[in-house]
Design a protein around this motif. Structure first.
Motif, PDB file in Angstrom:
ATOM      1  N   LYS A  69      53.459  39.830  45.694  1.00  0.00           N
ATOM      2  CA  LYS A  69      53.111  40.522  44.453  1.00  0.00           C
ATOM      3  C   LYS A  69      52.553  39.563  43.408  1.00  0.00           C
ATOM      4  O   LYS A  69      51.799  39.949  42.514  1.00  0.00           O
ATOM      5  CB  LYS A  69      54.350  41.230  43.910  1.00  0.00           C
ATOM      6  N   PHE A  70      52.915  38.283  43.530  1.00  0.00           N
ATOM      7  CA  PHE A  70      52.488  37.292  42.547  1.00  0.00           C
ATOM      8  C   PHE A  70      51.246  36.509  42.987  1.00  0.00           C
ATOM      9  O   PHE A  70      50.799  35.622  42.273  1.00  0.00           O
ATOM     10  CB  PHE A  70      53.623  36.301  42.262  1.00  0.00           C
ATOM     11  N   GLU A  71      50.692  36.836  44.172  1.00  0.00           N
ATOM     12  CA  GLU A  71      49.577  36.035  44.688  1.00  0.00           C
ATOM     13  C   GLU A  71      48.352  36.091  43.787  1.00  0.00           C
ATOM     14  O   GLU A  71      47.746  35.061  43.479  1.00  0.00           O
ATOM     15  CB  GLU A  71      49.221  36.481  46.111  1.00  0.00           C
ATOM     16  N   ASP A  72      47.955  37.284  43.341  1.00  0.00           N
ATOM     17  CA  ASP A  72      46.778  37.406  42.477  1.00  0.00           C
ATOM     18  C   ASP A  72      47.017  36.702  41.138  1.00  0.00           C
ATOM     19  O   ASP A  72      46.118  36.065  40.585  1.00  0.00           O
ATOM     20  CB  ASP A  72      46.438  38.878  42.232  1.00  0.00           C
ATOM     21  N   ILE A  73      48.227  36.843  40.608  1.00  0.00           N
ATOM     22  CA  ILE A  73      48.569  36.194  39.344  1.00  0.00           C
ATOM     23  C   ILE A  73      48.478  34.685  39.486  1.00  0.00           C
ATOM     24  O   ILE A  73      47.923  33.987  38.634  1.00  0.00           O
ATOM     25  CB  ILE A  73      49.994  36.607  38.910  1.00  0.00           C
ATOM     26  N   MET A  74      49.012  34.171  40.584  1.00  0.00           N
ATOM     27  CA  MET A  74      48.978  32.736  40.829  1.00  0.00           C
ATOM     28  C   MET A  74      47.543  32.223  40.947  1.00  0.00           C
ATOM     29  O   MET A  74      47.199  31.168  40.407  1.00  0.00           O
ATOM     30  CB  MET A  74      49.756  32.424  42.105  1.00  0.00           C
ATOM     31  N   LYS A  75      46.700  32.973  41.618  1.00  0.00           N
ATOM     32  CA  LYS A  75      45.302  32.553  41.786  1.00  0.00           C
ATOM     33  C   LYS A  75      44.593  32.452  40.440  1.00  0.00           C
ATOM     34  O   LYS A  75      43.809  31.533  40.195  1.00  0.00           O
ATOM     35  CB  LYS A  75      44.567  33.519  42.716  1.00  0.00           C
ATOM     36  N   ARG A  76      44.869  33.410  39.532  1.00  0.00           N
ATOM     37  CA  ARG A  76      44.248  33.357  38.207  1.00  0.00           C
ATOM     38  C   ARG A  76      44.784  32.179  37.398  1.00  0.00           C
ATOM     39  O   ARG A  76      44.049  31.537  36.653  1.00  0.00           O
ATOM     40  CB  ARG A  76      44.469  34.677  37.469  1.00  0.00           C
ATOM     41  N   GLN A  77      46.076  31.876  37.534  1.00  0.00           N
ATOM     42  CA  GLN A  77      46.650  30.712  36.861  1.00  0.00           C
ATOM     43  C   GLN A  77      45.934  29.436  37.307  1.00  0.00           C
ATOM     44  O   GLN A  77      45.585  28.586  36.494  1.00  0.00           O
ATOM     45  CB  GLN A  77      48.133  30.581  37.181  1.00  0.00           C
ATOM     46  N   LEU A  78      45.718  29.333  38.594  1.00  0.00           N
ATOM     47  CA  LEU A  78      45.104  28.125  39.144  1.00  0.00           C
ATOM     48  C   LEU A  78      43.638  28.001  38.741  1.00  0.00           C
ATOM     49  O   LEU A  78      43.125  26.894  38.567  1.00  0.00           O
ATOM     50  CB  LEU A  78      45.239  28.123  40.672  1.00  0.00           C
ATOM     51  N   GLU A  79      42.955  29.135  38.574  1.00  0.00           N
ATOM     52  CA  GLU A  79      41.553  29.100  38.147  1.00  0.00           C
ATOM     53  C   GLU A  79      41.410  28.524  36.744  1.00  0.00           C
ATOM     54  O   GLU A  79      40.439  27.832  36.442  1.00  0.00           O
ATOM     55  CB  GLU A  79      40.964  30.516  38.180  1.00  0.00           C
ATOM     56  N   GLU A  80      42.369  28.809  35.870  1.00  0.00           N
ATOM     57  CA  GLU A  80      42.262  28.402  34.467  1.00  0.00           C
ATOM     58  C   GLU A  80      42.947  27.067  34.187  1.00  0.00           C
ATOM     59  O   GLU A  80      42.736  26.474  33.135  1.00  0.00           O
ATOM     60  CB  GLU A  80      42.841  29.498  33.567  1.00  0.00           C
ATOM     61  N   ALA A  81      43.768  26.607  35.104  1.00  0.00           N
ATOM     62  CA  ALA A  81      44.479  25.347  34.885  1.00  0.00           C
ATOM     63  C   ALA A  81      43.650  24.164  35.362  1.00  0.00           C
ATOM     64  O   ALA A  81      42.757  24.310  36.203  1.00  0.00           O
ATOM     65  CB  ALA A  81      45.810  25.371  35.629  1.00  0.00           C
ATOM     66  N   GLN A  82      43.944  23.011  34.811  1.00  0.00           N
ATOM     67  CA  GLN A  82      43.368  21.748  35.282  1.00  0.00           C
ATOM     68  C   GLN A  82      44.541  20.836  35.627  1.00  0.00           C
ATOM     69  O   GLN A  82      44.944  19.971  34.849  1.00  0.00           O
ATOM     70  CB  GLN A  82      42.475  21.126  34.208  1.00  0.00           C
ATOM     71  N   LEU A  83      45.092  21.063  36.804  1.00  0.00           N
ATOM     72  CA  LEU A  83      46.315  20.379  37.203  1.00  0.00           C
ATOM     73  C   LEU A  83      46.101  18.873  37.288  1.00  0.00           C
ATOM     74  O   LEU A  83      45.111  18.402  37.860  1.00  0.00           O
ATOM     75  CB  LEU A  83      46.798  20.906  38.550  1.00  0.00           C
ATOM     76  N   ASP A  84      47.045  18.124  36.710  1.00  0.00           N
ATOM     77  CA  ASP A  84      46.981  16.670  36.826  1.00  0.00           C
ATOM     78  C   ASP A  84      48.147  16.102  37.622  1.00  0.00           C
ATOM     79  O   ASP A  84      48.139  14.932  37.994  1.00  0.00           O
ATOM     80  CB  ASP A  84      46.942  16.010  35.437  1.00  0.00           C
TER      81      ASP A  84
END
Length: 493
Positions: free
Chosen positions: A403-418
């Motif tokens: 249920k959280f897969e789409d939400i997680m994908k959008r989080q990752l699109e907007e984040a710049q993980l370091d």
């Protein structure tokens, strides 16, 4: 028999920091059967919903509307007519450029009960997180919230510029990056000094918050150079000048850090909470759901035959002792020495009154029982290599929550993980198992820092070809925060 109508809550989620939602808004989320949510809400808020809650994404991006407003209105009505509790979760406050009036009118016309729940708006919250109160006795006694784009053909705001300049001392323009030159030009042309202080605050109240300060004359070029994009608040007024003296959020030890914390359990992560408290953005990956497993009653009835019991997680500890209680097994039946895979697991055992030790101290001899969720079955060959012959006791069935897969994908699109953070050796295996679903296989090579919480975790990562860049001196939260904070210069934050 006619179905009883449900109820609609039109809820302001606040500006980004998940802790800024109101108590009433959070209670509505917990009760919801359906949540229609926008792009700018903090996804962690959805974790408070019950397991059966349906999530519907209504988010809008520039030049790309995911769901049209009329479709959102229709869904609110349809779901409520099915007898469900429906929450429309909007960023900031629903009444500030949130079209809540249209949605409320739609449900009202169908005789559906509804409530409007206020939220903290970004025009006030973002400046405060940048160290600026929008009013101040020495600088500003009036404040205005202004849209920076509207429904005119060219999208430029059609407002009373002269009235605004003459009567308001602090102005907050919402989503105004595209029209920034136009806004500054009109304010100057209608009497504002070109030297009036201005600040742009992007992603206000998030750990990724970014601020650019200048004047009406200089801010358009400065914002362009800094590559500021929406979501952003443009604050205009003399009160901006006091920021240097009372800035607080951007001085936090981990401000600006964007961390992926690999999760192995379903319980709330105290580690994630501490990292956020220090100013970091934290994406917890993956999201899990847990169900009870069939209890191996033969094992727990003969628990006294084991000379060593190894717990793979703190959740396994709590679940195991709950199973013992449910089956009326006296804890004094535990004859073996208790071990844990991590210091967190050790603390869980100690909270139950048992002396326990890290797995690195476990002796080879003795009958061993490994306690954990269903994942230990998949990892049985690895445990056999490490510890020899062993029995398994499964406390629960845990699976990734799709249920959280789409939400997680959008989080990752907007984040710049370091930073990629492995809190335990088990988390390394979890990441490798789940990463392919989100296209994260290359993250270990592209992220600036891979951090392992301890030597065993580092060894596990290296066994799978993952290089650890940093490791705290001790496997504690305090040591980790010191480790991450000390690299600010290295990270160029």
């Amino acid at each position: 028999m006619q179905m009883q109508k449900g109820k609609v809550y039109l809820v302001g989620a606040g500006p980004g920091d998940g802790d800024l939602i109101t108590v009433k808004g959070l209670e509505a989320i917990k009760r919801a059967d359906v949540i229609l949510y926008d792009r700018l809400i903090n996804p962690t808020l959805l974790e408070h919903a019950h397991a059966g809650c349906e999530f519907i994404y209504c988010g809008k991006l520039p030049h790309r509307h995911f769901l049209k407003q009329e479709v959102i209105n229709r869904l609110l009505v349809e779901k409520a007519l099915e007898g469900k509790i429906v929450v429309r979760l909007k960023g900031g406050d629903p009444s500030i450029f949130g079209r809540v009036g249209e949605e409320a009118l739609s449900v009202s016309e169908h005789g559906i009960e509804f409530e409007m729940v206020p939220g903290i708006t970004s025009g006030i919250a973002a400046p405060l997180y940048a160290g600026i109160p929008v009013t101040h006795r020495d600088y500003a006694g009036s404040f205005a919230i202004v849209t920076a784009h509207d429904k005119t053909p060219n999208g430029k705001p059609d407002i009373d510029w002269q009235g605004l300049v003459n009567s308001v001392q602090t102005m907050a323009f919402y989503m105004g990056v595209k029209n920034l030159y136009y806004i500054c030009e009109n304010l100057i042309n209608h009497g504002k000094s070109p030297d009036t202080p201005v600040i742009l605050i992007q992603w206000g109240t998030w750990g990724r918050q970014k601020s650019v300060q200048g004047t009406l004359a200089t801010i358009p070029q400065l914002a362009e150079q800094a590559q500021i994009t929406n979501p952003a608040i443009t604050l205009v007024g003399e009160v901006v000048a006091i920021r240097e003296k009372i800035s607080w959020f951007e001085k936090k030890a981990l401000f600006g850090r964007q961390i992926m914390l690999v999760r192995t359990g379903t319980e709330e992560s105290k580690l994630a909470r501490e990292l956020k408290e220090k100013g970091a953005d934290v994406i917890e990956f993956p999201k899990w759901k847990k169900e009870k497993a069939a209890v191996d009653k033969n094992t727990i009835k003969n628990i006294d035959v084991y000379e060593k019991i190894l717990f793979t997680s703190s959740e396994a500890v709590y679940d195991f002792f709950a199973i013992l209680a449910e089956n009326k097994i006296d804890v004094r039946s535990l004859r073996g020495v208790l071990y844990g895979l991590s210091s967190k697991t050790i603390r869980a055992l100690e909270s139950k009154g048992f002396a326990s030790f890290l797995c690195t101290e476990m002796k080879q001899e003795g009958k061993l029982l490994i306690v954990g969720d269903n994942q230990i079955k998949e990892e049985e060959p690895l445990y056999t290599v490490q510890y020899g012959k062993c029995d398994l006791f499964i406390t629960s069935k845990k699976t990734a929550d799709t249920k959280f897969e789409d939400i997680m994908k959008r989080q990752l699109e907007e984040a710049q993980l370091d930073t990629l953070l492995f809190p335990s050796s088990y988390s390394v295996q979890v990441f490798l198992n789940e990463a392919s679903k989100f296209g994260l296989e290359s993250l270990v090579d592209n992220v600036k820092n891979v951090v392992s919480m301890g030597m065993k975790t580092k060894e596990m990562a290296e066994m799978y070809g993952i290089r650890t860049h940093r490791m705290p001196e001790k496997p504690t939260v305090e040591s980790l925060i010191h480790c991450l904070a000390s690299e600010k210069e290295l990270m160029k934050i």
